[in-house]
Design an enzyme around this catalytic site. Structure first.
Site, PDB file in Angstrom:
ATOM      1  N   SER A  73       1.191  -1.254   0.036  1.00  0.00           N
ATOM      2  CA  SER A  73      -0.030  -0.037  -0.206  1.00  0.00           C
ATOM      3  C   SER A  73       0.594   1.529   0.181  1.00  0.00           C
ATOM      4  O   SER A  73       0.444   2.234  -0.254  1.00  0.00           O
ATOM      5  CB  SER A  73      -1.017   0.272   1.096  1.00  0.00           C
ATOM      6  OG  SER A  73       0.030   0.105   2.535  1.00  0.00           O
ATOM      7  N   HIS A 111      -5.602  -3.596  -2.281  1.00  0.00           N
ATOM      8  CA  HIS A 111      -5.077  -2.391  -3.389  1.00  0.00           C
ATOM      9  C   HIS A 111      -5.222  -3.167  -4.396  1.00  0.00           C
ATOM     10  O   HIS A 111      -4.681  -2.912  -5.374  1.00  0.00           O
ATOM     11  CB  HIS A 111      -4.084  -1.673  -3.318  1.00  0.00           C
ATOM     12  CG  HIS A 111      -4.360  -0.455  -1.857  1.00  0.00           C
ATOM     13  ND1 HIS A 111      -4.720   0.540  -2.336  1.00  0.00           N
ATOM     14  CD2 HIS A 111      -4.235  -0.957  -0.292  1.00  0.00           C
ATOM     15  CE1 HIS A 111      -4.949   0.969  -1.145  1.00  0.00           C
ATOM     16  NE2 HIS A 111      -4.214   0.284   0.159  1.00  0.00           N
ATOM     17  N   LYS A 139     -12.471   0.695  -1.295  1.00  0.00           N
ATOM     18  CA  LYS A 139     -11.037   1.209  -1.926  1.00  0.00           C
ATOM     19  C   LYS A 139     -12.019   1.240  -3.320  1.00  0.00           C
ATOM     20  O   LYS A 139     -12.729   2.009  -3.813  1.00  0.00           O
ATOM     21  CB  LYS A 139      -9.945   0.493  -2.240  1.00  0.00           C
ATOM     22  CG  LYS A 139      -9.196   0.567  -0.902  1.00  0.00           C
ATOM     23  CD  LYS A 139      -8.257   0.289  -1.085  1.00  0.00           C
ATOM     24  CE  LYS A 139      -7.773   0.265   0.805  1.00  0.00           C
ATOM     25  NZ  LYS A 139      -8.137   0.709   1.806  1.00  0.00           N
TER      26      LYS A 139
END
Length: 548
Positions: free
Chosen positions: A330, A358, A389
């Site tokens: 990240s 991610h 996200k």
């Protein structure tokens, strides 16, 4: 080693034991702090802080400086006066060790340890004060002492225009955002490169309509845990869709990605097991490993040879093995070396957990994540992720074999004993997953923007490391320089993350740029102009060969 220095070794051992929670027999003198004991940079900072307070020393230690208990003890012993009084080795009891260390420190008459109490920008080692200087409490009887010191530090940084954390946005955020600038006392529009809304799904009207409709049908929240009264059909549909996306048998939805890692890791490994992780793993992974009580080991970032050496060195230890790594790291934006990791796991009979926070919605031809990126879909034992996200919602999940997921339903405490995401949020996520599948052009736009910005930054001479995702770091190193760069960019109208300890190790500060599919080519070009101007203003060294 004289008796006083022996006392130091015993004190170091006791403090390490207190912070790591390992049994005394696990703390062998030549055990590697990081690789064998899993002592990360944050835990090390707490250990060093307490030892400096106990011994009235001014030792500064970074990860890798002292790789064993012996070498760590030597660094502290080197600062003791040559005429240190000879004492008998203290009791092995940690409290007795601490008392003995305090008594010895008084006898040594060492100079008082400088702290960050003043408004000076220098800390105990003569270097600039960083966030690391407020980890741990030493021997102070008031646990709030560090909070008062930190408040002064934070206020000073805010006055310098460095602390922008937690600024409130007003309205929806996409490629641009309206944010109240506390430093200037007014609302401003920024180019937004600090969002994880990679595919723009959080603002899609169809997602918002699904949330609104479900809120009318199911109410604002569930008012219960999933096992009692918190499960709705909407949650079950979401779990089926996530399992299908990942190509796995079953899925479990948690209140957050953080709690998904905590609950999954702590439920599956425990005392007697080994949990082995990349040193750059997300804090939720590291906390889950600590919570589990398993023996923790850390290998250098993406270093598969070091991982193999570690697995081979401890192959004879009884118990299970779990290897844990981020899919996309990240703060660095690079991808786990998954094919090599899986081969090692098979060779040494270890299970594998990959955090897809991610990766989901970003990697792979359909956005399924890391396994799809490497054409290894369904080959990883467990995939954990977050839906806050790319999926544009809230909550976490884990996917895997049905029997494993069913076990977690009853033994993952952060699932069993917590209310989950509200049904309206789950309904919005169902809509997001449908849109992502139906509109692959969103992923294509995202990668067009990633490739353009990354290549342009590299051409200008910025250090973007090995990024290969929607996260592009600009590595700076020095924390003050990174803070100054962040301030310069915000003054120009670009909002990105300034990452310092504990997000990264001290000396590895960086800007973290998040690319969105909603960014236009004009946005990207403006960002490049602002970054170059800020670099010139702050004399940030660029790679001359590339910059030319």
């Amino acid at each position: 080693m004289n008796a006083a220095h022996h006392d130091i070794a015993a004190t170091v051992r006791a403090v390490v034991q207190k912070h790591s929670q390992y049994a005394d027999e696990a703390l062998q003198d030549h055990a590697l702090l990081q690789e064998d004991l899993g002592i990360d940079s944050i835990m090390l900072a707490g250990i060093v802080s307490e030892l400096n307070s106990l011994l009235q020393t001014r030792v500064s230690v970074s990860p890798g400086d002292s790789d064993t208990l012996v070498s760590l003890s030597a660094r502290f012993a080197a600062q003791l006066p040559a005429q240190a009084p000879v004492q008998q080795p203290p009791s092995a009891d940690p409290a007795a060790l601490a008392r003995a260390a305090v008594a010895a420190a008084a006898a040594f008459s060492a100079p008082a340890l400088a702290t960050a109490d003043s408004s000076s920008s220098t800390g105990s080692t003569g270097s600039k004060t960083t966030m690391r200087d407020f980890v741990g409490n030493g021997t102070d009887p008031d646990i709030f002492t560090k909070t008062r010191r930190f408040q002064r530090f934070q206020r000073e940084r805010a006055e310098q225009g460095h602390f922008w954390y937690g600024m409130a946005s007003r309205g929806r955020s996409s490629n641009r955002a309206r944010i109240f600038d506390r430093h200037e006392g007014r609302e401003r529009e920024f180019l937004l490169f600090a969002s994880n809304n990679y595919l723009g799904l959080a603002n899609d009207e169809r997602v918002l309509d699904a949330i609104q409709q479900a809120s009318r049908e199911y109410g604002a929240t569930n008012t219960g845990s999933r096992l009692i009264a918190g499960t709705t059909e909407v949650h079950q549909v979401l779990e089926r869709k996530l399992a299908q996306l990942k190509g796995r048998e079953d899925c479990l939805v948690f209140p957050s990605g953080y709690s998904a890692n905590l609950g999954t890791i702590a439920a599956l490994v425990g005392p007697g097991d080994q949990v082995i992780g990349d040193v750059y793993n997300h804090m939720s992974i590291q906390d889950g490993c600590k919570l589990s009580g398993a023996t923790r080991r850390l290998y250098p970032h993406n270093d598969m040879q070091a991982l193999e050496d570690m697995l081979a060195r401890h192959e004879d230890q009884s118990g299970g093995r779990l290897i844990v790594a981020d899919g996309v790291f990240s703060m660095h934006g690079d991808i786990v070396h998954l094919p090599e990791l899986l081969k090692l796991a098979q060779r040494y009979q270890a299970r594998v957990l990959i955090d897809e926070a991610h990766s989901t919605g970003v990697l792979g031809t359909t956005g399924s994540g890391t396994t799809e990126h490497f054409q290894l879909k369904g080959r990883v034992d467990l995939e954990v992720g977050t839906m806050s996200k790319a999926l544009g919602g809230q909550g976490g999940f884990v996917v895997g074999d049905a029997e494993v997921i069913d076990y977690l339903r009853y033994y993952a405490n952060s699932y069993v004993f917590a209310a989950t995401i509200p049904a309206p949020v789950a309904a919005g996520l169902n809509a997001s997953l449908d849109i992502m599948a139906a509109e692959p052009e969103r992923l294509a736009r995202l990668w067009s923007n990633i490739d353009y910005l990354k290549a342009s930054l590299d051409r200008l001479g910025f250090d973007t490391e090995q990024s290969n995702s929607a996260i592009i770091p600009v590595r700076i190193g020095d924390e003050t320089l990174a803070m100054n760069m962040g301030r310069s960019l915000r003054r120009r109208g670009l909002y990105c993350q300034t990452v310092v300890f504990p997000g990264v190790a001290v000396g590895d500060a960086r800007l973290r740029i998040s690319v969105l599919e909603s960014h236009t080519r004009q946005d990207l070009d403006q960002a490049l102009d602002m970054l170059l101007a800020a670099a010139q203003e702050n004399r940030l060294p660029l790679h001359e060969a590339l910059a030319a």
